[in-house]
Structure formats: C-alpha cells, structure tokens
Design a protein around this motif. Sequence first.
Motif, PDB file in Angstrom:
ATOM      1  N   GLU A  98      22.765  19.098  50.969  1.00 58.32           N
ATOM      2  CA  GLU A  98      22.571  20.595  49.687  1.00 58.32           C
ATOM      3  C   GLU A  98      21.007  20.379  49.749  1.00 58.32           C
ATOM      4  O   GLU A  98      21.218  19.667  48.701  1.00 58.32           O
ATOM      5  CB  GLU A  98      23.292  20.708  49.395  1.00 58.32           C
ATOM      6  CG  GLU A  98      24.901  21.660  49.562  1.00 58.32           C
ATOM      7  CD  GLU A  98      25.270  22.517  48.700  1.00 58.32           C
ATOM      8  OE1 GLU A  98      24.691  22.521  47.938  1.00 58.32           O
ATOM      9  OE2 GLU A  98      26.190  22.716  49.180  1.00 58.32           O
ATOM     10  N   TYR A 112      19.707  24.929  51.238  1.00 59.13           N
ATOM     11  CA  TYR A 112      19.948  24.817  52.824  1.00 59.13           C
ATOM     12  C   TYR A 112      21.293  23.833  52.688  1.00 59.13           C
ATOM     13  O   TYR A 112      21.241  22.668  51.980  1.00 59.13           O
ATOM     14  CB  TYR A 112      18.892  24.146  53.601  1.00 59.13           C
ATOM     15  CG  TYR A 112      17.724  25.548  53.841  1.00 59.13           C
ATOM     16  CD1 TYR A 112      17.841  26.239  54.947  1.00 59.13           C
ATOM     17  CD2 TYR A 112      16.667  25.243  53.082  1.00 59.13           C
ATOM     18  CE1 TYR A 112      16.672  27.281  54.974  1.00 59.13           C
ATOM     19  CE2 TYR A 112      16.087  26.070  52.948  1.00 59.13           C
ATOM     20  CZ  TYR A 112      15.516  26.743  53.660  1.00 59.13           C
ATOM     21  OH  TYR A 112      14.950  28.245  54.424  1.00 59.13           O
ATOM     22  N   LYS A 113      22.215  23.833  53.771  1.00 63.29           N
ATOM     23  CA  LYS A 113      22.840  22.645  53.792  1.00 63.29           C
ATOM     24  C   LYS A 113      22.220  22.213  54.925  1.00 63.29           C
ATOM     25  O   LYS A 113      21.708  22.345  55.743  1.00 63.29           O
ATOM     26  CB  LYS A 113      23.644  23.152  54.912  1.00 63.29           C
ATOM     27  CG  LYS A 113      25.079  21.895  56.005  1.00 63.29           C
ATOM     28  CD  LYS A 113      26.602  22.396  55.874  1.00 63.29           C
ATOM     29  CE  LYS A 113      27.331  21.414  56.573  1.00 63.29           C
ATOM     30  NZ  LYS A 113      27.881  22.133  57.032  1.00 63.29           N
ATOM     31  N   LYS A 122      18.179  19.547  60.480  1.00 64.52           N
ATOM     32  CA  LYS A 122      18.082  20.707  60.412  1.00 64.52           C
ATOM     33  C   LYS A 122      18.924  21.737  58.993  1.00 64.52           C
ATOM     34  O   LYS A 122      19.914  20.778  58.684  1.00 64.52           O
ATOM     35  CB  LYS A 122      20.279  20.234  61.736  1.00 64.52           C
ATOM     36  CG  LYS A 122      19.622  20.033  62.842  1.00 64.52           C
ATOM     37  CD  LYS A 122      20.809  20.280  63.754  1.00 64.52           C
ATOM     38  CE  LYS A 122      20.850  19.432  65.026  1.00 64.52           C
ATOM     39  NZ  LYS A 122      21.794  19.624  66.047  1.00 64.52           N
ATOM     40  N   MET A 123      18.652  22.131  59.028  1.00 65.46           N
ATOM     41  CA  MET A 123      18.394  22.923  58.237  1.00 65.46           C
ATOM     42  C   MET A 123      19.258  24.428  57.963  1.00 65.46           C
ATOM     43  O   MET A 123      18.461  25.563  58.572  1.00 65.46           O
ATOM     44  CB  MET A 123      17.379  23.094  56.945  1.00 65.46           C
ATOM     45  CG  MET A 123      16.595  21.713  56.933  1.00 65.46           C
ATOM     46  SD  MET A 123      14.938  22.067  56.300  1.00 65.46           S
ATOM     47  CE  MET A 123      14.891  23.313  55.719  1.00 65.46           C
ATOM     48  N   THR A 124      20.090  24.854  57.422  1.00 67.03           N
ATOM     49  CA  THR A 124      21.070  26.365  57.302  1.00 67.03           C
ATOM     50  C   THR A 124      21.466  26.674  56.239  1.00 67.03           C
ATOM     51  O   THR A 124      21.640  26.042  55.106  1.00 67.03           O
ATOM     52  CB  THR A 124      22.612  25.746  58.026  1.00 67.03           C
ATOM     53  OG1 THR A 124      22.609  25.016  58.760  1.00 67.03           O
ATOM     54  CG2 THR A 124      23.619  26.745  57.692  1.00 67.03           C
ATOM     55  N   LEU A 125      20.617  27.924  55.696  1.00 66.68           N
ATOM     56  CA  LEU A 125      20.567  29.075  54.964  1.00 66.68           C
ATOM     57  C   LEU A 125      21.645  28.458  54.312  1.00 66.68           C
ATOM     58  O   LEU A 125      22.777  29.076  54.967  1.00 66.68           O
ATOM     59  CB  LEU A 125      20.200  29.828  54.516  1.00 66.68           C
ATOM     60  CG  LEU A 125      20.056  30.908  53.403  1.00 66.68           C
ATOM     61  CD1 LEU A 125      18.511  30.026  52.164  1.00 66.68           C
ATOM     62  CD2 LEU A 125      19.408  32.417  53.698  1.00 66.68           C
ATOM     63  N   LEU A 126      22.243  28.493  52.762  1.00 72.99           N
ATOM     64  CA  LEU A 126      23.904  28.650  52.634  1.00 72.99           C
ATOM     65  C   LEU A 126      23.436  29.207  51.400  1.00 72.99           C
ATOM     66  O   LEU A 126      24.172  30.872  51.014  1.00 72.99           O
ATOM     67  CB  LEU A 126      24.143  27.843  51.402  1.00 72.99           C
ATOM     68  CG  LEU A 126      24.133  26.191  52.515  1.00 72.99           C
ATOM     69  CD1 LEU A 126      24.393  25.130  51.689  1.00 72.99           C
ATOM     70  CD2 LEU A 126      25.472  26.627  53.310  1.00 72.99           C
ATOM     71  N   LYS A 135      25.785  36.386  56.794  1.00 75.21           N
ATOM     72  CA  LYS A 135      26.197  35.695  57.697  1.00 75.21           C
ATOM     73  C   LYS A 135      24.914  35.517  59.007  1.00 75.21           C
ATOM     74  O   LYS A 135      23.955  34.557  59.683  1.00 75.21           O
ATOM     75  CB  LYS A 135      27.166  36.684  58.611  1.00 75.21           C
ATOM     76  CG  LYS A 135      28.281  36.070  58.284  1.00 75.21           C
ATOM     77  CD  LYS A 135      29.065  36.280  58.909  1.00 75.21           C
ATOM     78  CE  LYS A 135      30.848  36.285  57.845  1.00 75.21           C
ATOM     79  NZ  LYS A 135      31.784  36.643  59.274  1.00 75.21           N
ATOM     80  N   LYS A 138      21.454  33.007  58.112  1.00 81.59           N
ATOM     81  CA  LYS A 138      22.046  31.478  58.807  1.00 81.59           C
ATOM     82  C   LYS A 138      22.056  31.174  60.243  1.00 81.59           C
ATOM     83  O   LYS A 138      22.847  29.950  60.463  1.00 81.59           O
ATOM     84  CB  LYS A 138      23.845  31.630  58.577  1.00 81.59           C
ATOM     85  CG  LYS A 138      24.573  31.379  57.208  1.00 81.59           C
ATOM     86  CD  LYS A 138      25.983  31.777  56.778  1.00 81.59           C
ATOM     87  CE  LYS A 138      26.114  31.564  55.503  1.00 81.59           C
ATOM     88  NZ  LYS A 138      27.468  30.481  55.258  1.00 81.59           N
ATOM     89  N   GLU A 139      20.808  31.188  60.475  1.00 81.88           N
ATOM     90  CA  GLU A 139      20.159  30.339  61.167  1.00 81.88           C
ATOM     91  C   GLU A 139      20.162  28.958  60.704  1.00 81.88           C
ATOM     92  O   GLU A 139      19.546  28.958  59.731  1.00 81.88           O
ATOM     93  CB  GLU A 139      19.141  31.082  62.040  1.00 81.88           C
ATOM     94  CG  GLU A 139      18.390  30.675  63.111  1.00 81.88           C
ATOM     95  CD  GLU A 139      16.768  31.197  63.387  1.00 81.88           C
ATOM     96  OE1 GLU A 139      16.046  30.683  64.188  1.00 81.88           O
ATOM     97  OE2 GLU A 139      16.354  32.739  62.574  1.00 81.88           O
ATOM     98  N   THR A 140      20.026  27.620  61.773  1.00 82.74           N
ATOM     99  CA  THR A 140      19.770  26.548  61.761  1.00 82.74           C
ATOM    100  C   THR A 140      18.238  26.484  62.127  1.00 82.74           C
ATOM    101  O   THR A 140      18.126  26.680  62.960  1.00 82.74           O
ATOM    102  CB  THR A 140      20.547  25.847  62.715  1.00 82.74           C
ATOM    103  OG1 THR A 140      21.613  26.086  61.512  1.00 82.74           O
ATOM    104  CG2 THR A 140      20.351  24.311  62.051  1.00 82.74           C
TER     105      THR A 140
END
Length: 185
Positions: A98, A112-113, A122-126, A135, A138-140
Amino acid sequence: MSKINLKNLSKTQTIIVTVIITVLIVAIVPLGVFSVVNKESPFQAVKDVFTPDAQQIVGKWQNDDAILGYEFYEDGSYDYHVSSKVTITKDYQLRGNELSLIEYNTNASVVYKISISNDQLKMTLLEYNGKKAEKDMKETLVFNKVKNFNLKTPLDAISQFAEEAKAESGETTTDKAETTTDKQD
C-alpha cells in the motif's frame, strides 16, 4: 569424469542427496512458472521476490502515454510530473503493498495498492482522503521504470486528450463540419 554410483552411498548420504534434489525441484519449478507467467527472467524474478517494494519503488516511473511520471526518493519524498513542465513534490509512505501519497494542493491522502514486477509499477486506487474508492475510480495505472523522463509538453498532452475525447464520442472533424453546415441550411 567419474560417475557417482548412488547404490554405493550410505543411508545418510542418500538422504542428503534426496533432500538436495527435493529442495532444488521445490525451488526451481515454482521459479520457472513464476518467470513464465510474469514474462521475466528467473534472475529478475528472484530479485523481485527478495527486494522489498520500498527499495524497488525508488526511481523514475513514466506512463505509456508519456504524460504522467513519478520519481520516488529513498527519503520518502516524491516528485509527480504532469507533462514535461509541471512538477509537484510531496511525501509518500509505503507499507507492504500500500502506497500512500499526499496530494500537493489539498494535502489529501491517496492510497494505492501497488505491485512492482519486471520494472513495471501498477497502482490501483484504494482510498481517497480516508474514504474507500468508488468502483468507477479503481482503474489500474501502469508505469514503466525509466532512466530519464521523456514526457510530452503540455500542448502535446492537451492535443492527445482532445483526440481521445473526440474518438470516444465517435465524432470526427468531418462530422462536426457537416453538422455545422446542416444547422446553417
């Protein structure tokens, strides 16, 4: 070269050889599978496994569109680049997978995860400001590690966004001209 005759080994030697072969198989087979799945060399796979994300994230990262870039430093600060002319400096924290970033203007925190593999981040918003990300947010985002940034100018970035928006709407320059002509008639 002489051959080893396994039949002449003592019980202890046989156990040792068996353990060594088992350990090699248990280590090499998963490493091979991991390397194939992640499309990276076994050396890179071992490096990725044994290098903490905190060390792997240090460096320059640029997206494929050459519009956004991050440079993470060992001291916990980072530069966020928007095109070749805008740079914002703030702080980050990395806990496991994180990544927490502090936004420049608002001091809002963004979490971000992340995953780092084969020089790709790669970063995905948490979370955004303590609230779980919707949802649709939550684009990567994908960034590639680079030695030097090669970011577009602000004008080139705006032109690219305009072309993408036009393509998404299905409108072309010709369509626009025809619509304008139709309205005038």
